[in-house]
Scaffold this motif. Structure first.
Motif, PDB file in Angstrom:
ATOM      1  N   THR A  21       0.838  -1.204   0.000  1.00 15.11           N
ATOM      2  CA  THR A  21       0.000   0.000   0.000  1.00 15.11           C
ATOM      3  C   THR A  21       0.870   1.250   0.000  1.00 15.11           C
ATOM      4  OG1 THR A  21      -1.727  -1.181   1.216  1.00 15.11           O
ATOM      5  CG2 THR A  21      -1.823   1.221   1.239  1.00 15.11           C
ATOM      6  N   ARG A  22       1.881   1.258   0.849  1.00 21.15           N
ATOM      7  CA  ARG A  22       2.782   2.409   0.912  1.00 21.15           C
ATOM      8  C   ARG A  22       3.527   2.604  -0.409  1.00 21.15           C
ATOM      9  NH1 ARG A  22       8.118   2.938   4.673  1.00 21.15           N
ATOM     10  NH2 ARG A  22       8.627   5.059   4.095  1.00 21.15           N
ATOM     11  N   ALA A  24       2.563   1.631  -3.431  1.00 25.06           N
ATOM     12  CA  ALA A  24       1.627   2.099  -4.462  1.00 25.06           C
ATOM     13  C   ALA A  24       1.344   3.590  -4.297  1.00 25.06           C
ATOM     14  CB  ALA A  24       0.335   1.292  -4.400  1.00 25.06           C
ATOM     15  N   ARG A  25       1.231   4.036  -3.048  1.00 19.73           N
ATOM     16  CA  ARG A  25       0.985   5.463  -2.813  1.00 19.73           C
ATOM     17  C   ARG A  25       2.168   6.305  -3.269  1.00 19.73           C
ATOM     18  NH1 ARG A  25      -0.446   6.968   2.852  1.00 19.73           N
ATOM     19  NH2 ARG A  25      -0.871   8.945   1.848  1.00 19.73           N
ATOM     20  N   THR A  26       3.399   5.855  -2.988  1.00 19.53           N
ATOM     21  CA  THR A  26       4.571   6.636  -3.400  1.00 19.53           C
ATOM     22  C   THR A  26       4.738   6.637  -4.912  1.00 19.53           C
ATOM     23  OG1 THR A  26       6.063   4.757  -3.121  1.00 19.53           O
ATOM     24  CG2 THR A  26       5.808   6.230  -1.235  1.00 19.53           C
ATOM     25  N   GLU A  27       4.228   5.596  -5.580  1.00 22.58           N
ATOM     26  CA  GLU A  27       4.297   5.533  -7.037  1.00 22.58           C
ATOM     27  C   GLU A  27       3.136   6.263  -7.710  1.00 22.58           C
ATOM     28  OE1 GLU A  27       6.714   3.934  -9.093  1.00 22.58           O
ATOM     29  OE2 GLU A  27       7.801   4.046  -7.196  1.00 22.58           O
ATOM     30  N   GLY A  28       2.216   6.785  -6.894  1.00 21.97           N
ATOM     31  CA  GLY A  28       1.086   7.527  -7.443  1.00 21.97           C
ATOM     32  C   GLY A  28      -0.020   6.653  -7.999  1.00 21.97           C
ATOM     33  N   LYS A  29      -0.074   5.399  -7.611  1.00 26.38           N
ATOM     34  CA  LYS A  29      -1.092   4.462  -8.099  1.00 26.38           C
ATOM     35  C   LYS A  29      -2.191   4.349  -7.033  1.00 26.38           C
ATOM     36  CE  LYS A  29       2.254   2.069 -10.892  1.00 26.38           C
ATOM     37  NZ  LYS A  29       2.887   0.830 -11.256  1.00 26.38           N
ATOM     38  N   THR A  30      -3.090   5.311  -7.073  1.00 24.21           N
ATOM     39  CA  THR A  30      -4.110   5.429  -6.036  1.00 24.21           C
ATOM     40  C   THR A  30      -5.033   4.222  -5.984  1.00 24.21           C
ATOM     41  OG1 THR A  30      -4.032   7.812  -6.385  1.00 24.21           O
ATOM     42  CG2 THR A  30      -5.882   6.961  -5.119  1.00 24.21           C
ATOM     43  N   ALA A  31      -5.490   3.749  -7.134  1.00 21.00           N
ATOM     44  CA  ALA A  31      -6.414   2.606  -7.151  1.00 21.00           C
ATOM     45  C   ALA A  31      -5.761   1.361  -6.553  1.00 21.00           C
ATOM     46  CB  ALA A  31      -6.881   2.321  -8.579  1.00 21.00           C
ATOM     47  N   ALA A  33      -3.330   1.316  -4.425  1.00 19.63           N
ATOM     48  CA  ALA A  33      -3.163   1.564  -2.993  1.00 19.63           C
ATOM     49  C   ALA A  33      -4.458   1.261  -2.245  1.00 19.63           C
ATOM     50  CB  ALA A  33      -2.730   3.008  -2.750  1.00 19.63           C
ATOM     51  N   TRP A  34      -5.601   1.640  -2.823  1.00 22.54           N
ATOM     52  CA  TRP A  34      -6.890   1.353  -2.187  1.00 22.54           C
ATOM     53  C   TRP A  34      -7.145  -0.148  -2.115  1.00 22.54           C
ATOM     54  CZ3 TRP A  34     -10.158   3.894   0.740  1.00 22.54           C
ATOM     55  CH2 TRP A  34     -10.092   5.278   0.754  1.00 22.54           C
TER      56      TRP A  34
END
Length: 93
Positions: A21-22, A24-31, A33-34
């Motif tokens: 999750t972390r 994905a968030r740093t890579e800008g992949k919001t979906a 990450a959710w």
């Protein structure tokens, strides 16, 4: 015995999902990450249900003690960030 094993497995899954999750968030992949966050919530719920049975808390304590030992060794090694860093430090030391 199965409950003890389940606790250790679900702790591993939870930590892995939180890390994904972390990342994905740093890579800008919001979906993504959710999705990982929702999966982490489901695993955390399952872990909590197992822990409410009582005895598996000992398994959690053992898992956390082992993790603390690995963390202490990692800090003592200078907090290497990757395999290349570990190899370079091993060859230099």
């Amino acid at each position: 015995m199965v409950l003890f094993y389940a606790v250790a497995v679900f702790v591993s899954f939870l930590v892995g999902l939180l890390a994904m999750t972390r990342f994905a968030r740093t890579e800008g992949k919001t979906a993504l990450a959710w999705v990982n966050g929702l999966a982490a919530a489901a695993v955390a719920f399952t872990l909590l249900v197992n822990l409410l049975r009582g005895w598996p808390v000992l398994s959690l304590a053992a898992t956390l003690a082992i993790a603390a030992g690995f963390y202490a060794r990692w800090v003592r090694a200078g907090r290497p960030s990757g395999l290349e860093d570990v190899e370079a430090r091993a060859e230099a030391g």
